[in-house]
Scaffold this active site. Sequence first.
Site, PDB file in Angstrom:
ATOM      1  N   PRO A  66       0.856  -1.187   0.000  1.00 27.74           N
ATOM      2  CA  PRO A  66       0.000   0.000   0.000  1.00 27.74           C
ATOM      3  C   PRO A  66       0.889   1.232   0.000  1.00 27.74           C
ATOM      4  O   PRO A  66       1.866   1.293   0.757  1.00 27.74           O
ATOM      5  CB  PRO A  66      -0.782  -0.117   1.319  1.00 27.74           C
ATOM      6  N   CYS A  79       2.617   3.560   9.943  1.00 23.78           N
ATOM      7  CA  CYS A  79       2.733   4.922   9.410  1.00 23.78           C
ATOM      8  C   CYS A  79       3.530   5.808  10.377  1.00 23.78           C
ATOM      9  O   CYS A  79       3.175   5.915  11.547  1.00 23.78           O
ATOM     10  CB  CYS A  79       1.350   5.519   9.167  1.00 23.78           C
ATOM     11  N   GLY A  97      10.602  -3.884   2.399  1.00 21.60           N
ATOM     12  CA  GLY A  97      11.789  -3.048   2.589  1.00 21.60           C
ATOM     13  C   GLY A  97      12.867  -3.389   1.587  1.00 21.60           C
ATOM     14  O   GLY A  97      13.401  -4.497   1.586  1.00 21.60           O
TER      15      GLY A  97
HETATM   16  C1  LIG Z   1       5.136   7.167  -1.053  1.00 20.66           C
HETATM   17  C2  LIG Z   1       4.914   6.052  -0.074  1.00 20.66           C
HETATM   18  C3  LIG Z   1       3.662   5.879   0.501  1.00 20.66           C
HETATM   19  C4  LIG Z   1       3.437   4.843   1.420  1.00 20.66           C
HETATM   20  N1  LIG Z   1       2.177   4.669   1.930  1.00 20.66           N
HETATM   21  C5  LIG Z   1       1.914   3.613   2.745  1.00 20.66           C
HETATM   22  C6  LIG Z   1       0.599   3.340   3.190  1.00 20.66           C
HETATM   23  O1  LIG Z   1      -0.377   4.031   2.857  1.00 20.66           O
HETATM   24  N2  LIG Z   1       0.432   2.260   4.013  1.00 20.66           N
HETATM   25  C7  LIG Z   1       1.472   1.465   4.398  1.00 20.66           C
HETATM   26  O2  LIG Z   1       1.262   0.507   5.146  1.00 20.66           O
HETATM   27  N3  LIG Z   1       2.729   1.704   3.983  1.00 20.66           N
HETATM   28  C8  LIG Z   1       2.978   2.738   3.148  1.00 20.66           C
HETATM   29  N4  LIG Z   1       4.237   2.942   2.680  1.00 20.66           N
HETATM   30  C9  LIG Z   1       5.322   2.029   3.061  1.00 20.66           C
HETATM   31  C10 LIG Z   1       5.502   0.926   2.018  1.00 20.66           C
HETATM   32  O3  LIG Z   1       4.334   0.135   1.944  1.00 20.66           O
HETATM   33  C11 LIG Z   1       6.730   0.037   2.337  1.00 20.66           C
HETATM   34  O4  LIG Z   1       6.482  -0.714   3.501  1.00 20.66           O
HETATM   35  C12 LIG Z   1       7.997   0.839   2.525  1.00 20.66           C
HETATM   36  O5  LIG Z   1       8.135   1.818   1.511  1.00 20.66           O
HETATM   37  C13 LIG Z   1       9.244  -0.037   2.575  1.00 20.66           C
HETATM   38  O6  LIG Z   1       9.520  -0.650   1.369  1.00 20.66           O
HETATM   39  P1  LIG Z   1      10.652  -0.096   0.323  1.00 20.66           P
HETATM   40  O7  LIG Z   1      11.927   0.111   1.099  1.00 20.66           O
HETATM   41  O8  LIG Z   1      10.745  -1.198  -0.686  1.00 20.66           O
HETATM   42  O9  LIG Z   1      10.104   1.163  -0.226  1.00 20.66           O
HETATM   43  C14 LIG Z   1       4.493   3.981   1.785  1.00 20.66           C
HETATM   44  C15 LIG Z   1       5.750   4.174   1.216  1.00 20.66           C
HETATM   45  C16 LIG Z   1       5.971   5.175   0.296  1.00 20.66           C
HETATM   46  C17 LIG Z   1       7.334   5.339  -0.308  1.00 20.66           C
END
Ligand SMILES: Cc1cc2nc3c(=O)[nH]c(=O)nc-3n(C[C@H](O)[C@H](O)[C@H](O)COP(=O)(O)O)c2cc1C
Length: 347
Positions: free
Chosen positions: A25, A110, A212
């Site tokens: 998400p 969050c 992550g």
């Molecule tokens: C722009 C953005 C918006 C996000 N919005 C949500 C969200 O609405 N709900 C949620 O559980 N995580 C949210 N996340 C976190 C991601 O779901 C994910 O867990 C996090 O980015 C880590 O993964 P990554 O290192 O591959 O980006 C968001 C991340 C980003 C970058």
Amino acid sequence: MPATLSASSLRIGTVELANPIFIAPMAGITDRPFRSMARELGAGLTCSEMTAAAALVRAPEDSLQRVLDLAPDEHPVAAQLVGNDPQMMADAAQICVAMGADIVDVNLGCPVPKVVRLGSGAALARQVDRTVEVLQAMVSAVPVPVTAKMRLGWDHDSINAPDLARALEAVGVAAVTVHGRTRCQRYTGYADWEQIARVKEAVEGIPVLGSGDVRDPREVERRIRAGVVDGVVIARGMMGDWHLLQQTVAQLRQGDPGPDPNFQERLTLARDHWDRMVEFHGERRGVRLARKFVVWAIKGCAGAARLRARVADLERAEDIDEMYWDILAAGEGPQGWHRPEFSSGEG
Ligand SMILES: Cc1cc2nc3c(=O)[nH]c(=O)nc-3n(C[C@H](O)[C@H](O)[C@H](O)COP(=O)(O)O)c2cc1C
């Protein structure tokens, strides 16, 4: 209910998913056009942007779709809620189900001040008892699986994801996703997959999804086969790179990610997404929302700075069309394409 542990499918409660590669998400990103692309490119599950439970419960009947934009024929799909009041969250979960959600997920990660100040997101996860109360109320209220997405803990001195996941499993939560950073890290540093593995060891049998820095299809397969996690959610790695999703699914299906896409193939998928945004949101809003995705597509392009400078002026569908042809004509930059870096988000 225990998970079906296999590299090619995954069961969350009663919901059978074709593969364990999910789309995270992401607020401001995973709207209906994004999810429809992801579904067609093979995601096992997509999820809505997080929705405040209070906003959903108070929304007039005729505006519910604007608050939570699930399509009637969109399956399988999870709806993510944020909030901290058991009754409000249970009521909101029922609305999600009435609107077609196959799974209801709770945001316990969050980090943004306006959410944690209200005691929700990562702040709720600090209070295990309260979180259990919230999730228990939701599990009792809906017939579909309820899941949770958490960080490792508030900071490195208060890692509680293994205890929290175990406590949530005990009240019927059907799966957990663990973002391998703490709240205090927000989006900096690297995700700690050893800590994510501790959560998998802590639960009895529910699926654990890792989040992550998911950027390498082969690493994903290794982690799933080694039992570190049951599946992964892809987040920032997919920005400007729809092929990461396709290649990760291919890696699990056939043990090989297939060839890397060339510049034009990458751009073709990006363009398909921009067009869907214009179609779904309408020209004015769709083009504005598409701007950040255009920026990601421009990264790694020859003359990127010149093209980027024009993005703020994109207003009409034909501007997007022109931009597409200009990016294509400019071609790949001398350094080649590289994945954009991000610094903010909501989970
Ligand atoms: C722009 C953005 C918006 C996000 N919005 C949500 C969200 O609405 N709900 C949620 O559980 N995580 C949210 N996340 C976190 C991601 O779901 C994910 O867990 C996090 O980015 C880590 O993964 P990554 O290192 O591959 O980006 C968001 C991340 C980003 C970058």
